[in-house]
Structures are given as C-alpha cells and as structure tokens.
Design a protein around this motif. Structure first.
Motif, PDB file in Angstrom:
ATOM      1  N   GLY A   1     -52.974 -21.306   4.492  1.00  0.00           N
ATOM      2  CA  GLY A   1     -53.801 -20.202   4.041  1.00  0.00           C
ATOM      3  C   GLY A   1     -53.271 -18.858   4.503  1.00  0.00           C
ATOM      4  N   GLU A   2     -53.927 -17.801   4.078  1.00  0.00           N
ATOM      5  CA  GLU A   2     -53.567 -16.441   4.476  1.00  0.00           C
ATOM      6  C   GLU A   2     -54.636 -15.914   5.431  1.00  0.00           C
ATOM      7  OE1 GLU A   2     -53.151 -11.935   2.593  1.00  0.00           O
ATOM      8  OE2 GLU A   2     -53.056 -13.691   1.258  1.00  0.00           O
ATOM      9  N   PRO A   3     -54.327 -15.783   6.720  1.00  0.00           N
ATOM     10  CA  PRO A   3     -55.327 -15.271   7.658  1.00  0.00           C
ATOM     11  C   PRO A   3     -55.545 -13.777   7.475  1.00  0.00           C
ATOM     12  CG  PRO A   3     -53.244 -15.614   8.788  1.00  0.00           C
ATOM     13  CD  PRO A   3     -53.054 -16.133   7.392  1.00  0.00           C
ATOM     14  N   VAL A   4     -56.783 -13.355   7.578  1.00  0.00           N
ATOM     15  CA  VAL A   4     -57.146 -11.943   7.478  1.00  0.00           C
ATOM     16  C   VAL A   4     -57.952 -11.580   8.721  1.00  0.00           C
ATOM     17  CG1 VAL A   4     -58.421 -10.202   6.180  1.00  0.00           C
ATOM     18  CG2 VAL A   4     -57.175 -12.005   4.969  1.00  0.00           C
ATOM     19  N   ALA A   5     -57.495 -10.584   9.452  1.00  0.00           N
ATOM     20  CA  ALA A   5     -58.198 -10.163  10.660  1.00  0.00           C
ATOM     21  C   ALA A   5     -59.424  -9.338  10.284  1.00  0.00           C
ATOM     22  CB  ALA A   5     -57.266  -9.350  11.555  1.00  0.00           C
ATOM     23  N   LEU A   6     -60.577  -9.756  10.796  1.00  0.00           N
ATOM     24  CA  LEU A   6     -61.823  -9.018  10.609  1.00  0.00           C
ATOM     25  C   LEU A   6     -62.303  -8.524  11.966  1.00  0.00           C
ATOM     26  CD1 LEU A   6     -63.686 -11.465   8.169  1.00  0.00           C
ATOM     27  CD2 LEU A   6     -62.400  -9.411   7.563  1.00  0.00           C
ATOM     28  N   TRP A   7     -62.882  -7.351  12.014  1.00  0.00           N
ATOM     29  CA  TRP A   7     -63.354  -6.738  13.247  1.00  0.00           C
ATOM     30  C   TRP A   7     -64.878  -6.790  13.283  1.00  0.00           C
ATOM     31  CZ3 TRP A   7     -61.936  -5.917  17.862  1.00  0.00           C
ATOM     32  CH2 TRP A   7     -62.469  -4.894  18.672  1.00  0.00           C
ATOM     33  N   HIS A   8     -65.441  -6.944  14.463  1.00  0.00           N
ATOM     34  CA  HIS A   8     -66.889  -7.101  14.590  1.00  0.00           C
ATOM     35  C   HIS A   8     -67.655  -5.924  13.989  1.00  0.00           C
ATOM     36  CE1 HIS A   8     -67.696  -4.284  18.086  1.00  0.00           C
ATOM     37  NE2 HIS A   8     -66.376  -4.298  18.022  1.00  0.00           N
ATOM     38  N   GLY A   9     -67.040  -4.753  13.927  1.00  0.00           N
ATOM     39  CA  GLY A   9     -67.703  -3.584  13.373  1.00  0.00           C
ATOM     40  C   GLY A   9     -67.499  -3.391  11.887  1.00  0.00           C
ATOM     41  N   ASP A  10     -66.775  -4.300  11.242  1.00  0.00           N
ATOM     42  CA  ASP A  10     -66.554  -4.194   9.801  1.00  0.00           C
ATOM     43  C   ASP A  10     -67.864  -4.368   9.037  1.00  0.00           C
ATOM     44  OD1 ASP A  10     -63.835  -3.809  10.101  1.00  0.00           O
ATOM     45  OD2 ASP A  10     -63.310  -5.912   9.739  1.00  0.00           O
ATOM     46  N   HIS A  11     -67.975  -3.644   7.948  1.00  0.00           N
ATOM     47  CA  HIS A  11     -69.146  -3.773   7.075  1.00  0.00           C
ATOM     48  C   HIS A  11     -68.806  -4.505   5.782  1.00  0.00           C
ATOM     49  CE1 HIS A  11     -71.972  -1.256   9.388  1.00  0.00           C
ATOM     50  NE2 HIS A  11     -70.880  -0.619   9.775  1.00  0.00           N
ATOM     51  N   ASP A  12     -67.616  -5.053   5.690  1.00  0.00           N
ATOM     52  CA  ASP A  12     -67.247  -5.871   4.537  1.00  0.00           C
ATOM     53  C   ASP A  12     -66.297  -6.963   5.010  1.00  0.00           C
ATOM     54  OD1 ASP A  12     -64.257  -5.282   3.653  1.00  0.00           O
ATOM     55  OD2 ASP A  12     -65.118  -3.362   4.285  1.00  0.00           O
ATOM     56  N   LEU A  13     -66.129  -7.974   4.177  1.00  0.00           N
ATOM     57  CA  LEU A  13     -65.302  -9.135   4.526  1.00  0.00           C
ATOM     58  C   LEU A  13     -63.919  -9.080   3.890  1.00  0.00           C
ATOM     59  CD1 LEU A  13     -67.966 -11.995   4.395  1.00  0.00           C
ATOM     60  CD2 LEU A  13     -67.200 -10.645   6.354  1.00  0.00           C
ATOM     61  N   LYS A  14     -63.570  -7.956   3.304  1.00  0.00           N
ATOM     62  CA  LYS A  14     -62.215  -7.713   2.811  1.00  0.00           C
ATOM     63  C   LYS A  14     -61.740  -8.753   1.793  1.00  0.00           C
ATOM     64  CE  LYS A  14     -60.909  -5.354   7.101  1.00  0.00           C
ATOM     65  NZ  LYS A  14     -59.946  -5.268   8.225  1.00  0.00           N
ATOM     66  N   GLY A  15     -62.668  -9.271   1.030  1.00  0.00           N
ATOM     67  CA  GLY A  15     -62.290 -10.172  -0.049  1.00  0.00           C
ATOM     68  C   GLY A  15     -61.865 -11.562   0.377  1.00  0.00           C
ATOM     69  N   VAL A  16     -62.242 -12.005   1.581  1.00  0.00           N
ATOM     70  CA  VAL A  16     -61.833 -13.330   2.047  1.00  0.00           C
ATOM     71  C   VAL A  16     -62.630 -14.411   1.333  1.00  0.00           C
ATOM     72  CG1 VAL A  16     -61.138 -12.425   4.294  1.00  0.00           C
ATOM     73  CG2 VAL A  16     -63.442 -13.372   4.005  1.00  0.00           C
ATOM     74  N   ASP A  17     -62.080 -15.616   1.365  1.00  0.00           N
ATOM     75  CA  ASP A  17     -62.715 -16.757   0.718  1.00  0.00           C
ATOM     76  C   ASP A  17     -63.486 -17.625   1.694  1.00  0.00           C
ATOM     77  OD1 ASP A  17     -61.422 -16.392  -1.999  1.00  0.00           O
ATOM     78  OD2 ASP A  17     -59.622 -16.607  -0.744  1.00  0.00           O
ATOM     79  N   ALA A  18     -63.217 -17.470   2.982  1.00  0.00           N
ATOM     80  CA  ALA A  18     -63.889 -18.230   4.034  1.00  0.00           C
ATOM     81  C   ALA A  18     -63.780 -17.428   5.321  1.00  0.00           C
ATOM     82  CB  ALA A  18     -63.264 -19.615   4.203  1.00  0.00           C
ATOM     83  N   VAL A  19     -64.573 -17.798   6.320  1.00  0.00           N
ATOM     84  CA  VAL A  19     -64.606 -17.062   7.580  1.00  0.00           C
ATOM     85  C   VAL A  19     -64.603 -18.029   8.745  1.00  0.00           C
ATOM     86  CG1 VAL A  19     -66.003 -15.569   9.081  1.00  0.00           C
ATOM     87  CG2 VAL A  19     -65.780 -15.033   6.658  1.00  0.00           C
ATOM     88  N   VAL A  20     -63.855 -17.662   9.785  1.00  0.00           N
ATOM     89  CA  VAL A  20     -63.868 -18.397  11.050  1.00  0.00           C
ATOM     90  C   VAL A  20     -64.379 -17.469  12.143  1.00  0.00           C
ATOM     91  CG1 VAL A  20     -62.494 -19.584  12.801  1.00  0.00           C
ATOM     92  CG2 VAL A  20     -61.935 -19.874  10.372  1.00  0.00           C
ATOM     93  N   LEU A  21     -65.352 -17.927  12.898  1.00  0.00           N
ATOM     94  CA  LEU A  21     -65.813 -17.246  14.105  1.00  0.00           C
ATOM     95  C   LEU A  21     -65.181 -17.972  15.287  1.00  0.00           C
ATOM     96  CD1 LEU A  21     -69.624 -16.840  13.289  1.00  0.00           C
ATOM     97  CD2 LEU A  21     -67.736 -15.314  12.696  1.00  0.00           C
ATOM     98  N   PRO A  22     -64.268 -17.327  16.014  1.00  0.00           N
ATOM     99  CA  PRO A  22     -63.472 -18.035  17.017  1.00  0.00           C
ATOM    100  C   PRO A  22     -64.171 -18.134  18.372  1.00  0.00           C
ATOM    101  CG  PRO A  22     -62.758 -15.774  16.901  1.00  0.00           C
ATOM    102  CD  PRO A  22     -63.845 -15.919  15.860  1.00  0.00           C
ATOM    103  N   GLY A  23     -63.507 -18.821  19.282  1.00  0.00           N
ATOM    104  CA  GLY A  23     -64.025 -18.975  20.624  1.00  0.00           C
ATOM    105  C   GLY A  23     -63.769 -17.766  21.491  1.00  0.00           C
ATOM    106  N   GLY A  24     -64.434 -17.754  22.634  1.00  0.00           N
ATOM    107  CA  GLY A  24     -64.285 -16.661  23.580  1.00  0.00           C
ATOM    108  C   GLY A  24     -65.600 -16.340  24.250  1.00  0.00           C
ATOM    109  N   PHE A  25     -65.776 -15.085  24.597  1.00  0.00           N
ATOM    110  CA  PHE A  25     -66.968 -14.637  25.305  1.00  0.00           C
ATOM    111  C   PHE A  25     -67.436 -13.322  24.659  1.00  0.00           C
ATOM    112  CE2 PHE A  25     -64.260 -17.045  28.119  1.00  0.00           C
ATOM    113  CZ  PHE A  25     -65.130 -17.965  28.694  1.00  0.00           C
ATOM    114  N   SER A  26     -67.921 -13.413  23.438  1.00  0.00           N
ATOM    115  CA  SER A  26     -68.286 -12.209  22.698  1.00  0.00           C
ATOM    116  C   SER A  26     -69.286 -11.372  23.478  1.00  0.00           C
ATOM    117  CB  SER A  26     -68.856 -12.575  21.319  1.00  0.00           C
ATOM    118  OG  SER A  26     -70.007 -13.386  21.438  1.00  0.00           O
ATOM    119  N   TYR A  27     -68.978 -10.078  23.593  1.00  0.00           N
ATOM    120  CA  TYR A  27     -69.823  -9.133  24.312  1.00  0.00           C
ATOM    121  C   TYR A  27     -70.126  -9.609  25.739  1.00  0.00           C
ATOM    122  CZ  TYR A  27     -70.430  -7.148  19.663  1.00  0.00           C
ATOM    123  OH  TYR A  27     -70.210  -6.605  18.415  1.00  0.00           O
ATOM    124  N   GLY A  28     -69.178 -10.324  26.319  1.00  0.00           N
ATOM    125  CA  GLY A  28     -69.318 -10.772  27.695  1.00  0.00           C
ATOM    126  C   GLY A  28     -70.366 -11.842  27.904  1.00  0.00           C
TER     127      GLY A  28
END
Length: 224
Positions: free
Chosen positions: A26-53
């Motif tokens: 597939g073609e990965p597209v970087a999305l930022w938490h402050g984005d107000h649109d999904l930039k035409g993607v066909d699917a979305v992944v919410l990755p691991g980590g510690f969002s907002y601490g």
C-alpha cells in the motif's frame, strides 16, 4: 491504495506502521493529530505509543483530536480503521469499539513475543488469515487489560466480534483472553499486540503480522 497513519504527540510506532503498509503493497500517508481531513486515504491506522502522555486515561485526550472527528465519521461510513495498542485504547475511548483497556493485572509493563489465535477472518483486517490460525507478534504494554461488563462480553462473543485471543498465556489480565475485537460491521479492528513489528524476518519474530495490512488492501480492492 492509500492507508493513513495518524501521529499523535507521544506516538511511537507510526513510522513502523507506515513501513508495514509499504511492505504490504500500500501507499502510507502521514496524518497529523491536528488535521481536519484524511487526505483522501482509503483506510486509517491508529498506531501505538503514549498519545498526549496517557494523561487522564490512555487515549482519553486523543479521542478529542481534530483528526478523530474525521476518523469516527469515516469509520461509521465503512472505512477500514485499525487501532494498535494505544490506537486500540483510542478506539474504545471514541466508542468505535466496546469495552476499555486498563492497567495490567500484574501492575508491570510487559514486552514479549505473543502467540495469538485468529478468531474472526471476516473483518477488513483479517481476511488473509485462516480461522483458528495461530500467529506470533510482539506485545508491549502497561495498560492492556481488556475489560467490559458481562453482558457486553457475552454479546461480542455471541456476535463473533472477538478477533484475536491470547492462547499461550494471558499477559495482562484481559477478560476471556481477548486480545483484539471488531465492531459489528467488521471494518474497525483494535488489538493490543503489535502486528507492525512482525512484517520482516530481520526486525521481528517473523512476518505473521503482515496479514493485517494485506487483508486491508484485499478488502479495499474488493470494494473498488
């Protein structure tokens, strides 16, 4: 096919998820938490980590990020959405998936290669697996215990919404050994282990995690 990967402040595995999408074809597209649109993607992944601490609760602040307004709407419209670890927590906090994730019952962070059993292959993220197949992917969490009330557990079990189950050991106290679930429609999946860390032999325990990403592409191609 374009698969967006959201980066929140505190995300750790966004680049790994992008690499997994690329390896799957597939073609990965970087999305930022402050984005107000999904930039035409066909699917979305919410990755691991510690969002907002992980303040308040894991995923509790991330659910209010501008991009999540778009993700929730897209998910309700049928877009495939995958939440991994912290992403799973965000999906539950956003009410796209039932239940919640709480601190591990042994109160310590755990990191191990984890055997899972695939329980449901009818979702947008699991069609390339076989029902009952066992796969090994890394697990790393401190708050990975899946909980829900008895009625909710009975419902998701009865309706086939359990997607992955821990089979060799329950690493965090998740009720009924549940490692991952889906919504009723099957387009939203959340799991605590990390399939994006099992897409190359060189950098993981194998390639068992790749099937989630190829499944999404297969599902998208079938819809196009």
């Amino acid at each position: 096919m374009k698969i967006g990967v959201v980066t929140f402040p505190g995300s750790l595995d966004d680049v790994d998820a992008q690499r997994a999408v690329r390896i799957a074809g597939g073609e990965p597209v970087a999305l930022w938490h402050g984005d107000h649109d999904l930039k035409g993607v066909d699917a979305v992944v919410l990755p691991g980590g510690f969002s907002y601490g992980d303040y308040l609760r894991c995923g509790a602040i991330a659910r209010f990020a501008p991009v999540m307004t778009e993700v929730v709407a897209a998910a309700h419209g049928g877009m495939p959405v995958l939440g991994i670890c912290n992403g799973f927590q965000i999906l539950c906090e956003s009410h796209l998936l039932p239940g919640a994730l709480i601190r591990n019952d042994h109160r310590t962070f755990i990191c191990r290669d984890q055997v899972l059993q695939v329980e449901n292959t009818s979702t947008a993220w699991t069609s390339d697996y076989a029902e009952g197949q066992q796969i090994t992917v890394p697990l790393k969490n401190g708050e990975g215990g899946f909980v829900a009330d008895a009625a909710t557990l009975d419902r998701i079990e009865g309706e086939g919404q359990v997607v992955f189950r821990y089979v060799d050991v329950n690493p965090n106290g998740s009720l009924r050994d549940i490692a991952g679930i889906t919504n009723e429609r099957g387009n939203v999946v959340g799991l605590m282990p990390h399939p994006e860390h099992a897409v190359e032999d060189l950098t993981g325990p194998g390639t068992d995690g790749l099937g989630l990403f190829t499944s999404a592409l297969t599902s998208l191609l079938a819809r196009s």
